[in-house]
Design an enzyme around this catalytic site. Structure first.
Site, PDB file in Angstrom:
ATOM      1  N   GLU A  70       0.745  -1.396  -0.098  1.00 16.54           N
ATOM      2  CA  GLU A  70      -0.255  -0.011   0.237  1.00 16.54           C
ATOM      3  C   GLU A  70       0.941   1.252  -0.343  1.00 16.54           C
ATOM      4  O   GLU A  70       0.548   2.128  -1.370  1.00 16.54           O
ATOM      5  CB  GLU A  70      -0.707   0.018   1.357  1.00 16.54           C
ATOM      6  CG  GLU A  70      -1.697   1.288   1.415  1.00 16.54           C
ATOM      7  CD  GLU A  70      -2.947   1.332   2.351  1.00 16.54           C
ATOM      8  OE1 GLU A  70      -2.843   0.909   3.002  1.00 16.54           O
ATOM      9  OE2 GLU A  70      -4.002   2.244   2.449  1.00 16.54           O
ATOM     10  N   ASP A  91      -0.636  -4.810   2.895  1.00 20.94           N
ATOM     11  CA  ASP A  91      -0.832  -3.705   3.341  1.00 20.94           C
ATOM     12  C   ASP A  91      -0.549  -3.426   5.149  1.00 20.94           C
ATOM     13  O   ASP A  91      -1.010  -4.640   6.133  1.00 20.94           O
ATOM     14  CB  ASP A  91      -2.763  -3.710   3.871  1.00 20.94           C
ATOM     15  CG  ASP A  91      -3.145  -2.428   4.187  1.00 20.94           C
ATOM     16  OD1 ASP A  91      -3.025  -1.898   4.783  1.00 20.94           O
ATOM     17  OD2 ASP A  91      -4.690  -2.290   4.210  1.00 20.94           O
ATOM     18  N   ILE A  93      -1.038  -1.934   7.882  1.00 21.79           N
ATOM     19  CA  ILE A  93      -1.924  -1.270   9.212  1.00 21.79           C
ATOM     20  C   ILE A  93      -3.609  -0.639   7.954  1.00 21.79           C
ATOM     21  O   ILE A  93      -3.532  -0.034   7.179  1.00 21.79           O
ATOM     22  CB  ILE A  93      -1.347  -0.161   9.423  1.00 21.79           C
ATOM     23  CG1 ILE A  93      -0.104  -0.152  10.109  1.00 21.79           C
ATOM     24  CG2 ILE A  93      -2.340  -0.060  10.909  1.00 21.79           C
ATOM     25  CD1 ILE A  93       0.341   0.666  11.515  1.00 21.79           C
ATOM     26  N   ASP A  94      -3.911  -2.393   7.714  1.00 16.64           N
ATOM     27  CA  ASP A  94      -5.926  -1.998   7.639  1.00 16.64           C
ATOM     28  C   ASP A  94      -6.327  -1.543   8.845  1.00 16.64           C
ATOM     29  O   ASP A  94      -5.971  -1.799   9.550  1.00 16.64           O
ATOM     30  CB  ASP A  94      -6.065  -3.441   6.892  1.00 16.64           C
ATOM     31  CG  ASP A  94      -6.624  -2.899   5.989  1.00 16.64           C
ATOM     32  OD1 ASP A  94      -7.415  -2.143   4.705  1.00 16.64           O
ATOM     33  OD2 ASP A  94      -8.254  -3.711   5.982  1.00 16.64           O
ATOM     34  N   THR A  96      -5.961   1.982   9.248  1.00 20.68           N
ATOM     35  CA  THR A  96      -5.003   3.250  10.260  1.00 20.68           C
ATOM     36  C   THR A  96      -5.491   4.202  10.734  1.00 20.68           C
ATOM     37  O   THR A  96      -5.337   4.844  11.647  1.00 20.68           O
ATOM     38  CB  THR A  96      -4.549   3.681   8.837  1.00 20.68           C
ATOM     39  OG1 THR A  96      -3.523   2.820   7.935  1.00 20.68           O
ATOM     40  CG2 THR A  96      -3.396   4.609   8.938  1.00 20.68           C
ATOM     41  N   ASP A 220      -6.381  -4.767   0.236  1.00 21.89           N
ATOM     42  CA  ASP A 220      -7.325  -4.456   1.170  1.00 21.89           C
ATOM     43  C   ASP A 220      -7.803  -5.888   1.192  1.00 21.89           C
ATOM     44  O   ASP A 220      -8.800  -6.618   2.598  1.00 21.89           O
ATOM     45  CB  ASP A 220      -8.324  -3.336   1.475  1.00 21.89           C
ATOM     46  CG  ASP A 220      -7.511  -2.368   1.395  1.00 21.89           C
ATOM     47  OD1 ASP A 220      -6.974  -1.687   2.222  1.00 21.89           O
ATOM     48  OD2 ASP A 220      -8.129  -1.284   0.131  1.00 21.89           O
TER      49      ASP A 220
HETATM   50  C1  IPD Z   1      -9.004   1.213   4.516  1.00 22.86           C
HETATM   51  C2  IPD Z   1      -9.522   0.250   5.647  1.00 22.86           C
HETATM   52  C3  IPD Z   1     -11.243   0.667   5.254  1.00 22.86           C
HETATM   53  C4  IPD Z   1     -11.667   1.112   3.570  1.00 22.86           C
HETATM   54  C5  IPD Z   1     -10.062   1.612   2.706  1.00 22.86           C
HETATM   55  C6  IPD Z   1      -9.531   1.363   3.138  1.00 22.86           C
HETATM   56  P1  IPD Z   1      -6.399   1.153   5.466  1.00 22.86           P
HETATM   57  O1  IPD Z   1      -7.383   0.966   4.730  1.00 22.86           O
HETATM   58  O2  IPD Z   1      -9.706  -1.084   4.770  1.00 22.86           O
HETATM   59  O3  IPD Z   1     -12.108  -0.174   5.859  1.00 22.86           O
HETATM   60  O4  IPD Z   1     -12.838   1.528   4.619  1.00 22.86           O
HETATM   61  O5  IPD Z   1     -11.436   2.330   2.360  1.00 22.86           O
HETATM   62  O6  IPD Z   1      -8.264   2.398   2.600  1.00 22.86           O
HETATM   63  O7  IPD Z   1      -6.117   2.636   4.962  1.00 22.86           O
HETATM   64  O8  IPD Z   1      -6.194   1.891   6.692  1.00 22.86           O
HETATM   65  O9  IPD Z   1      -4.858   0.579   5.109  1.00 22.86           O
END
Ligand code: IPD
Length: 277
Positions: A70, A91, A93-94, A96, A220
């Site tokens: 990412e 990813d 940190i999913d 964040t 994701d």
């Molecule tokens: C996010 C999370 C969130 C989703 C966002 C993503 P991140 O990932 O998965 O649930 O709604 O679109 O971007 O940016 O925290 O790795």
């Protein structure tokens, strides 16, 4: 390559547990927070630190492997092409935004693809000590114990996860709210966790029957897709067809019946918007 999957899995598990310690150490500290263009799309020094560490260690172990991460994609401003080569999709940190707000649903998501198929999927929330894992044809696990999706066949009796953040963009507002309205009417309720990867695991473990999200990326979804499939569920495109992993529009469900009922519900909601305009 497929003969070495035991070794790949062992290293991936070790590195993910190590990355989990970085999240644990960071959760209560003051962070250096930056927005990646949209106010809620945040990145911290922890995201970069974890992704750099994972890529560095995996490339030392497996020099011929490729990476789609990412933060690297954000830095380079483009999405690398997925090839048949062994490719780790990361990813760091999913969730964040959850991490920044100390909402304890945040995780590392790591997948290995060979010939464009996900062979290994690992998703780890160190704050809740939930380690989800799957290897193709070998089942899905939470902390080493097998997990299965719900056996519900009726969407009206289901709990469905959905995230309304796309509604921040006026272009999507009407359609997101119409879909939410359809879910409020047609299910037991909506849940919204703020991390796509972990929510996919909640489908896999039977905590929710289904999940719908669009506007997300391969990192994701890659690991969670395998974890759901190995737990007995399905992950398809919003229109009911096959999911395109590199531009995912996700319907994840405990089984094909619930997936199809969710596709139909969303189609109906979209039609209502078209008829109003
Ligand atoms: C996010 C999370 C969130 C989703 C966002 C993503 P991140 O990932 O998965 O649930 O709604 O679109 O971007 O940016 O925290 O790795």
């Amino acid at each position: 390559e497929l003969n070495n999957l035991d070794e790949y899995y062992r290293i991936a598990e070790e590195l993910t547990l190590y990355a989990g310690k970085i999240i644990e150490d960071g959760i209560n500290t003051r962070k250096n927070i930056k927005s990646k263009g949209i106010d809620w799309d945040l990145v911290t020094e922890y995201d970069r630190k974890i992704e750099d560490k994972l890529i560095k260690q995996l490339s030392i172990q497996f020099p011929s492997h490729k990476f789609i991460g990412e933060e690297t994609a954000a830095k380079e401003g483009c999405l690398p092409q997925l090839t048949n080569d062994p490719t780790w999709i990361i990813d760091p940190i999913d969730g964040t935004t959850n991490f920044v707000h100390r909402f304890p649903h945040t995780c590392i998501s790591l997948a290995l693809l060979v010939n464009k198929k996900v062979e290994i999927g690992i998703i780890y929330n160190p704050l809740m000590r939930q380690f989800f894992s799957a290897r193709r044809h070998c089942g899905a696990f939470l902390n080493g114990k097998p997990i299965k999706t719900s056996d519900m066949k009726d969407i009206s009796q289901s709990l469905v996860a959905m995230e309304p953040w796309l509604a921040k963009d006026p272009q999507y507002l009407a359609s997101v709210y119409s879909r939410m309205h359809a879910l409020v009417q047609g299910t037991h309720g909506i849940r919204s966790l703020g991390t796509a990867a972990l929510t996919l695991c909640y489908v896999a473990m039977g905590a929710v029957e289904a999940y719908h999200i669009e506007g997300i990326d391969a990192w994701d979804v890659a690991a969670g897709k395998l974890i759901i499939e190995e737990a007995g569920g399905v992950v398809i495109d919003t229109d009911g067809g096959e999911l395109d992993l590199m531009t995912p529009r996700v319907i994840a469900a405990c089984n094909q019946q619930i997936a199809q009922q969710l596709v139909d519900l969303i189609k109906k909601a979209d039609c209502e918007i078209l008829n109003k305009n």
